[in-house]
Design an enzyme around this catalytic site. Structure first.
Site, PDB file in Angstrom:
ATOM      1  N   TRP A 102      56.364  -4.331  -0.206  1.00 17.00           N
ATOM      2  CA  TRP A 102      55.529  -4.871   0.875  1.00 17.00           C
ATOM      3  C   TRP A 102      56.140  -6.134   1.449  1.00 17.00           C
ATOM      4  CZ3 TRP A 102      52.668  -1.668   3.268  1.00 17.00           C
ATOM      5  CH2 TRP A 102      52.015  -0.626   2.597  1.00 17.00           C
ATOM      6  N   ASP A 171      50.283 -12.385   1.516  1.00 17.87           N
ATOM      7  CA  ASP A 171      49.674 -11.066   1.623  1.00 17.87           C
ATOM      8  C   ASP A 171      48.974 -10.804   0.295  1.00 17.87           C
ATOM      9  OD1 ASP A 171      49.029  -8.390   1.655  1.00 17.87           O
ATOM     10  OD2 ASP A 171      51.034  -7.678   2.160  1.00 17.87           O
ATOM     11  N   LYS A 195      41.390  -2.148  -0.797  1.00 14.88           N
ATOM     12  CA  LYS A 195      41.574  -2.250  -2.245  1.00 14.88           C
ATOM     13  C   LYS A 195      40.344  -2.906  -2.874  1.00 14.88           C
ATOM     14  CE  LYS A 195      45.981  -1.358  -0.962  1.00 14.88           C
ATOM     15  NZ  LYS A 195      47.014  -1.854  -0.063  1.00 14.88           N
TER      16      LYS A 195
HETATM   17  C1  LIG Z   1      48.032  -1.776   0.858  1.00 17.89           C
HETATM   18  C2  LIG Z   1      48.918  -2.923   1.170  1.00 17.89           C
HETATM   19  C3  LIG Z   1      49.390  -3.197   2.469  1.00 17.89           C
HETATM   20  C4  LIG Z   1      49.118  -2.272   3.619  1.00 17.89           C
HETATM   21  O1  LIG Z   1      47.911  -2.522   4.154  1.00 17.89           O
HETATM   22  P1  LIG Z   1      47.432  -1.791   5.486  1.00 17.89           P
HETATM   23  O2  LIG Z   1      46.034  -2.267   5.558  1.00 17.89           O
HETATM   24  O3  LIG Z   1      47.598  -0.325   5.271  1.00 17.89           O
HETATM   25  O4  LIG Z   1      48.285  -2.276   6.599  1.00 17.89           O
HETATM   26  C5  LIG Z   1      50.155  -4.321   2.665  1.00 17.89           C
HETATM   27  N1  LIG Z   1      50.446  -5.151   1.659  1.00 17.89           N
HETATM   28  C6  LIG Z   1      50.035  -4.915   0.397  1.00 17.89           C
HETATM   29  C7  LIG Z   1      50.397  -5.872  -0.681  1.00 17.89           C
HETATM   30  C8  LIG Z   1      49.264  -3.797   0.114  1.00 17.89           C
HETATM   31  O5  LIG Z   1      48.840  -3.567  -1.140  1.00 17.89           O
END
Ligand SMILES: *Cc1c(COP(=O)(O)O)cnc(C)c1O
Length: 359
Positions: A102, A171, A195
């Site tokens: 990511w 993030d 999540k």
């Molecule tokens: C799931 C995830 C994403 C992607 O998120 P979207 O909402 O699908 O854009 C980005 N970063 C991390 C760390 C994730 O776990």
């Protein structure tokens, strides 16, 4: 009705009391004679929902007053572009700590708009560790420093907050609300909802107020954090149903005792699963112990040729979504807030039995 033990990485399990409440609410939400999907986002009931959701989120995370809470669409992926567009001029440099897929994606996105400096990178060991902070090659003048607090695919989590002279942008998609955090140490926190927050379709962004003003002129309205801050995240029609569920999840978390209680349970869940993996001669997890994720636990079998057999037997035992990400193979158990400790216990019992019969 039968519910499975759901180890999905996302969209992921939701608390059963939230699901029950949704079912009750659907035909007639709060005596409106309509479902929440059929009311205006400008209606009194919905505006109250939005305010309650923010108040409860602020309580859960102890968000300081000089931070704005924004709700956007486009997922965490959209914020990977929005952060550079709001915080950095085209010639500026952004520092990235790359500890997984990511973070790599975020850096790739930022490169379209700015210079990117990878200050540390753990790809030499398949993203199974976090390079020691003292070795990071920080720029003198970065617009911000970006980390991925929990790398969902390899299961690598920061159990510390890096020190930084420039705004720290994180993030937190797969770790937010799993434990208390010190929001004041960050410039910006963003997280897709699917999540620990609620259903897919809504994205949480927490921005320190002095960072709300975009450095670039003429950004699209919906790519400016400031627009969301000025409109209470109703710049355009928000994803009302997802927001409604997020509000129920916040109430649920407060009823459960808040994030201290979550942290205690989550740590215990993760710890017993890692202990079971480490204690077996059949399963293994390659991640360095100091950065193993509380939320995503990848593991491989000693004999990969029976992966499919493992997954089929698990499914038959009511344990779903254990297949590892296609980029790493093996298995991955995502054990977010809404995955009960009994589900982790059921997984461990299954793994022990599978090893006994197939190991
Ligand atoms: C799931 C995830 C994403 C992607 O998120 P979207 O909402 O699908 O854009 C980005 N970063 C991390 C760390 C994730 O776990």
């Amino acid at each position: 009705m039968s519910r499975v033990h759901n180890f999905s990485a996302g969209p992921a399990a939701l608390p059963i009391d939230v699901l029950d409440r949704i079912r009750e609410d659907i035909p007639d939400w709060q005596g409106t004679g309509m479902s929440v999907m059929e009311v205006s986002h400008r209606s009194k009931n919905f505006v109250e929902l939005a305010a309650r959701c923010e108040t409860n989120l602020r309580r859960l995370l102890s968000i300081p007053d000089n931070y704005s809470v924004l709700w956007a669409q486009g997922g965490a992926t959209m914020q990977m572009a929005v952060a550079p567009l709001n915080l950095a001029h085209p010639g500026d440099t952004i520092d990235f700590v790359q500890t997984g897929s990511w973070g790599k994606k975020a850096a790739r996105e930022a490169r379209k708009f700015c210079n990117v400096n990878i200050v540390a990178d753990s790809s030499d060991k398949d993203f199974t560790y976090i390079p020691d902070e003292s070795s990071w090659q920080l720029s003198d003048d970065a617009a911000f420093l970006h980390i991925t607090s929990n790398e969902t695919i390899a299961g690598v989590e920061f159990h510390f907050v890096p020190s930084s002279d420039v705004p720290l942008v994180a993030d937190m998609s797969s770790t937010i609300l799993s434990r208390p955090i010190d929001v004041g140490r960050y410039g910006v926190i963003y997280a897709g909802a699917q999540k620990n927050i609620g259903p897919a379709g809504i994205t949480l962004v927490i921005v320190r107020d002095d960072l709300l003003e975009p450095v670039r002129d003429s950004l699209p309205h919906l790519l400016m954090w400031k627009s969301y801050a000025e409109s209470d995240s109703m710049t355009n029609t928000p994803p009302t149903f997802a927001w409604y569920v997020a509000d129920l999840v916040m109430q649920h978390l407060l009823n459960e005792g808040g994030l201290d209680a979550m942290a205690e349970t989550n740590q215990r869940k993760a710890s017993k699963l890692y202990t079971a993996i480490d204690g077996s001669g059949f399963y293994s997890n390659p991640v360095a112990e100091d950065c193993r994720s509380w939320m995503n636990v990848p593991f491989v079998l000693a004999d990969a040729s029976i992966d499919t057999m493992f997954l089929e037997a698990a499914l038959a035992a009511g344990l779903t979504n254990l297949k590892g990400h296609r980029s790493v193979g093996g298995m991955r158990a995502s054990i977010y807030n809404a995955v009960a400790e009994e589900s982790v216990d059921a997984l461990i019992a299954f793994m022990v039995e599978f090893e006994r019969t197939h190991g």
